[in-house]
Scaffold this motif. Sequence first.
Motif, PDB file in Angstrom:
ATOM      1  N   UNK A 194     -51.950 -18.193  50.090  1.00 30.01           N
ATOM      2  CA  UNK A 194     -51.518 -17.694  51.392  1.00 30.01           C
ATOM      3  C   UNK A 194     -52.717 -17.135  52.150  1.00 30.01           C
ATOM      4  N   UNK A 195     -52.887 -17.601  53.392  1.00 30.23           N
ATOM      5  CA  UNK A 195     -53.932 -17.113  54.272  1.00 30.23           C
ATOM      6  C   UNK A 195     -53.250 -16.422  55.457  1.00 30.23           C
ATOM      7  N   UNK A 196     -53.496 -15.116  55.604  1.00 33.01           N
ATOM      8  CA  UNK A 196     -52.870 -14.345  56.678  1.00 33.01           C
ATOM      9  C   UNK A 196     -53.909 -14.007  57.742  1.00 33.01           C
ATOM     10  N   UNK A 197     -53.606 -14.395  58.982  1.00 30.07           N
ATOM     11  CA  UNK A 197     -54.465 -14.076  60.114  1.00 30.07           C
ATOM     12  C   UNK A 197     -53.727 -13.053  60.978  1.00 30.07           C
ATOM     13  N   UNK A 198     -54.229 -11.833  60.989  1.00 34.01           N
ATOM     14  CA  UNK A 198     -53.598 -10.764  61.756  1.00 34.01           C
ATOM     15  C   UNK A 198     -54.554 -10.289  62.846  1.00 34.01           C
ATOM     16  N   UNK A 199     -54.016  -9.452  63.755  1.00 36.69           N
ATOM     17  CA  UNK A 199     -54.809  -8.920  64.874  1.00 36.69           C
ATOM     18  C   UNK A 199     -55.442 -10.040  65.681  1.00 36.69           C
ATOM     19  N   UNK A 200     -54.728 -11.123  65.836  1.00 36.76           N
ATOM     20  CA  UNK A 200     -55.273 -12.290  66.533  1.00 36.76           C
ATOM     21  C   UNK A 200     -55.231 -12.077  68.039  1.00 36.76           C
ATOM     22  N   UNK A 201     -56.347 -12.326  68.703  1.00 34.74           N
ATOM     23  CA  UNK A 201     -56.441 -12.269  70.156  1.00 34.74           C
ATOM     24  C   UNK A 201     -57.364 -13.381  70.620  1.00 34.74           C
ATOM     25  N   UNK A 202     -57.188 -13.788  71.875  1.00 33.07           N
ATOM     26  CA  UNK A 202     -58.071 -14.803  72.419  1.00 33.07           C
ATOM     27  C   UNK A 202     -57.489 -15.470  73.643  1.00 33.07           C
ATOM     28  N   UNK A 203     -58.085 -16.588  74.011  1.00 35.31           N
ATOM     29  CA  UNK A 203     -57.653 -17.347  75.183  1.00 35.31           C
ATOM     30  C   UNK A 203     -57.564 -18.824  74.834  1.00 35.31           C
ATOM     31  N   UNK A 204     -56.623 -19.488  75.484  1.00 32.41           N
ATOM     32  CA  UNK A 204     -56.496 -20.942  75.423  1.00 32.41           C
ATOM     33  C   UNK A 204     -56.409 -21.418  76.870  1.00 32.41           C
ATOM     34  N   UNK A 205     -57.445 -22.121  77.324  1.00 37.23           N
ATOM     35  CA  UNK A 205     -57.505 -22.448  78.736  1.00 37.23           C
ATOM     36  C   UNK A 205     -57.636 -21.179  79.555  1.00 37.23           C
ATOM     37  N   UNK A 206     -56.717 -20.998  80.520  1.00 39.67           N
ATOM     38  CA  UNK A 206     -56.697 -19.780  81.321  1.00 39.67           C
ATOM     39  C   UNK A 206     -55.559 -18.849  80.904  1.00 39.67           C
ATOM     40  N   UNK A 207     -55.055 -19.025  79.692  1.00 37.56           N
ATOM     41  CA  UNK A 207     -53.942 -18.224  79.197  1.00 37.56           C
ATOM     42  C   UNK A 207     -54.396 -17.379  78.011  1.00 37.56           C
ATOM     43  N   UNK A 208     -53.783 -16.203  77.874  1.00 35.11           N
ATOM     44  CA  UNK A 208     -54.123 -15.316  76.768  1.00 35.11           C
ATOM     45  C   UNK A 208     -53.135 -15.499  75.620  1.00 35.11           C
TER      46      UNK A 208
END
Length: 706
Positions: free
Chosen positions: A303-317
């Motif tokens: 199991x790989x857990x990715x938490x506290x994820x933030x960022x942008x995709x295109x012009x969307x957050x």
Amino acid sequence: MDMATQRIEPPASSPRDPRRERRRRIIRNIIIAIVAIPALIWLVLYITKGRFLKGPFETIVGRMTNREVKVGGDFQLYFAPLRIKFYAERFTIANPAWATQPYLFRGERIDTRIAPLSLIFGKRRLYWLDLVNGAVDLEWNRGHTANTWTFSDKKGGKPLEFPRIDEVTVRGTTVRYRDPRMRLLADLKIDDIRSTDARIGKAVGVEGTGRLRETPFRLTAQLLSPDATANRGENKLVARAWAANNVIDVSGTLPSIADIENVPLATRARGRDASELLGIIGVVMPQTRRYAVKAQMVKDGDVYRFTRMTGTVGRSDVSGLLTVTNGDRVHLESTIATRNLDIIDAASIIGYNPDIVETKGVVAAAAATGAGPQKLIPDSDLPVEKLRAFDADLKWTIRTLKSKRVPISNIDMTLALKDGRLALSPLTFAMARGNVATDIVFDTRKRPSAVSYDVRLAPTPMGQLLAGWGVTEAGTSGTIKGRIELAGRGDSFADSLATSAGRIAFVMPKGSLTTRNVQLAELDIGTFVQKMFAGQLKEPVSINCGLIGFTVRGGIAAADPILIDTRKNVIIGRGGFSFRTEAIDLAVRADAKKFSVFSGQSPVGLNGHFAAPGMSVISPELVGRAGAALGLAIVATPVAGVLAFVDVGDAKSAACGPVLQGETAAGQRTRGGEKRDDVGRGTTAKDEKGEQKPGKEQKKKFLGIF
């Protein structure tokens, strides 16, 4: 005899006990033997360097590890003086039979000093290690129940552990790692390492290449605090990988050089398309624009857990968390939140390339999916086989959709993919102070895919809903509600809609609508001209009730019915549209309830295609009436020409009950209760004489919601 002068004789000495003396000699000899024998052994080993133990070492260690152990060159094993010295040239340890490589370890030369008690108690400790041209092969079996570095079959695959090493010199070392379940293969080269007193003094670098599933990658890494590496201290790791146009950075502090279990690692990823990133592990998602995200990753077994994820995709957050379980089937579980979603970025959800949408428009993006010229519905097939290879659960909330015309907010989407059944259910959002609930299912387990669409529009103010198309909100009090329920077969949106059957219905209860377009649709030229000169074009049009309904069969939607009852007119529509060709062929006519001069009494044509709809106000009927008016004006007087545009006002008001219930054409009635004969019958098909064929009547309410 005087007592004072009496002589005292000493007592006679007792004889020695022979048994006690014998015991003493035995104990002494044992003590001497205990000291002498190890000393003798040590002396023999020290003098001979233990070279004569080469054969026994290979046999005993081979039995203990269930592997073939060989020393092809010089061999030494002895105490020097209180540390075990082990020296071997061309030393090999074989892999189990199931492995793809013959050797777990190969070394041109290994020279080390071992703490004797560490072999019995606690973690193994090496005082120093000198390794030349070592090659390590680390593999898991297909069932992920055993690995090459765990020698006991009963214990299965244990995590990889390194001994504590105080001083180390390593040159020419390579590591190969293979995991069939992850479909991962990596070949790594470790920079030369030299340390003294557990201090290496510089960063240790690792570089290599590999393949994850079908995607090749390149990797570089460094241990930035390697002084404690050999001593099992903390290791600050910085790594970067390049794969499928993506760059992934990982950094963090490891308790040991090979221990990443349950260790928080900072992870960053960026690239041109997030679908390429997830595609590396066989996960399918819509194409995106450039992205950059960061998260904290923790590995816990598979199991790989990715938490506290933030960022942008295109012009969307984007923000949230993602869990990837890499078991027999990859499973994704994600909760994502977006404050502002750009409508261009959202285009990928329905299959458009967002970059093409932004630069060339929707029509070009649809064409890129395989749709024909001037089509809007994307025609790219779902990757059916890949959708069957993994499972997913997604929860995505979006506060606002950034769009010039579509007032959408508070989007809440739930997606579930299980064994090839993809369900977007529910997808809800607020639109112009109304709510829309959608359920879409692609069941790829059936061939072609069985697809169902169910879209429900709660009562919504038309003024705000249509404001982007010229409707004036002030003075518009009308609302609209509706439902679309279709089912078809196909692996794309285009194919499933082209084969669909079902019902489309939108109901307008009593209200008002302020817009020039209503006057044009009614084509009451006299009223239109009068209001234009009086500056009253924005005066609301009173709607008693209205229904825009279509019955869909084989991808063809036929008006069933289009019936809008206003204060002055009854608006009726015939014709329909096609999901197959995306052609529109509708005619809307307004019949006056009262006497009106300059009323066209002729249909307004709606034609063209979804991508380029058109309106034909000057219909053939209206041209004919204009010709008659011209003839009357010539042979009689100009006033007589006006008679050709007179509407005597005999339209019968609609009974609003069936309209508001969403009944088909067969169920519509006049206000007097008579069956209407002026609305469509659910088909646009023509018979041999060119007359419209009657469709199958539906007497029940549409899906029981109206």
